[in-house]
Design a protein around this motif. Structure first.
Motif: not given
Length: 337
Positions: A73-75, A282-283, A306-307, A313-316
């Motif tokens: 999230n920080l990145l 989440l939103v 955002f994290g 997204s990647v997990y799915c």
């Protein structure tokens, strides 16, 4: 299909050695200090979670890797720093002036020059109500121009965080800071090109939804276009779950990456819908928190939101890529041996 699949251990020793060297070096950067503490591999019991990426294991893996989600999230936030120029332009550089609240007023004002009837005078009183209007200044245009730097940062940053979360999904040791820059340096050109395409698509779809929403009630065609714009947005949400993952995993052209992403939007429909539902929840939750307690709702995107979206997204998406593109590759290699 890709010509070359990135080896499971490709760059791992290089990244680990770089991370160890950086750990020894004194730094005054607090973000680097946080990122460089990572590097653990698969924890006890985590392998079973990775082998079955289902609904329950989503939360199990999230609990085990929450520190990485915070780092991602920080990145994402600070890597896409040009967005702060847009926020500053809106919040601090515009000037508030008084102006007519209704768009009909200029027409009535022009009519009053030739017609001084009581009706026109009464209408001027009704539609001539003054309200505060934001006016753009020179500083606003400068800050909005600096916001265009987002076209340079958006793609590489997304590729970097996709690489980190993909490594979590594969059970690889994760060195957040060095992994992030490793992925950007290795895939900068493709990530930059697709990032520009991605931003243009997001902007175009957002514009379509807003403009068709305003005109939806004017005709049945406008209503149909309004519904289609939402459908296209959902479809593109499914498509964009895959390109950054394929950029950091395969040696493929942008055209093939986009084409395969369209296929995955259909082949991974069930997991894509789950990702969409999670994103909406989440939103909406964050919007609700803004209304309930604004400081908390405004802080969450800078801390975790955002994290979580990237992780979801990647997990799915990655299990479907692994099933269709990675596993068959290793089966062919094992048969050849």
């Amino acid at each position: 299909m890709p010509k070359k699949y990135e080896n499971m251990g490709d760059g791992a020793e290089e990244r680990e050695e770089a991370a160890n060297k950086k750990k020894k070096r004194f730094t005054l950067n607090p973000f680097e200090t946080v990122f460089r503490k990572d590097g653990k591999g698969v924890e006890k019991g985590e392998l079973k979670v990775l082998e079955k990426p289902g609904f329950v294991n989503y939360f199990k893996l999230l609990g085990r890797r929450m520190n990485h989600v915070f780092s991602v999230n920080l990145l994402t936030v600070f890597g896409n720093f040009p967005i702060f120029f847009a926020l500053a332009a809106i919040a601090y550089t515009t000037r508030e002036v008084l102006g007519p609240d209704s768009q009909i007023y200029p027409v009535l004002f022009g009519s009053a020059y030739f017609d001084h009837s009581p009706v026109i005078t009464a209408l001027l009183g009704i539609f001539g109500r003054q309200d505060s209007i934001s006016m753009m200044t020179t500083a606003t245009y400068v800050f909005l121009g600096l916001t265009l730097l987002l076209f340079i940062t958006f793609g590489p940053v997304n590729a970097g965080v996709a690489y980190i979360i993909r490594n979590i999904m594969r059970g690889d040791p994760v060195f957040v800071w060095s992994d992030f820059w490793y992925a950007i340096k290795k895939n900068f050109k493709q990530a930059l090109i697709f990032g520009i395409i991605d931003l243009l698509m997001i902007g175009m779809l957002a514009f379509d939804m807003l403009s068709y929403r305003v005109n939806a009630g004017l005709s049945s065609i406008n209503m149909m276009l309004y519904v289609i714009s939402y459908g296209m947005s959902i479809l593109y949400f499914f498509i964009r779950m895959y390109p950054y993952l394929m950029i950091v995993t395969f040696d493929m052209s942008i055209f093939k990456i986009i084409k395969n992403s369209v296929f995955f939007a259909i082949l991974g429909f069930k997991r894509n819908v789950m990702a969409l539902l999670a994103t909406v929840i989440l939103v909406v939750l964050d919007i609700y928190l803004i209304r309930l307690f604004m400081p908390l709702g405004l802080i969450l995107p800078f801390v975790i939101l955002f994290g979580l979206l990237q992780y979801t997204s990647v997990y799915c998406a990655f299990p479907k890529i692994k099933e269709i593109m990675i596993d068959p590759y290793y089966k062919e290699v094992s048969k050849a041996e």
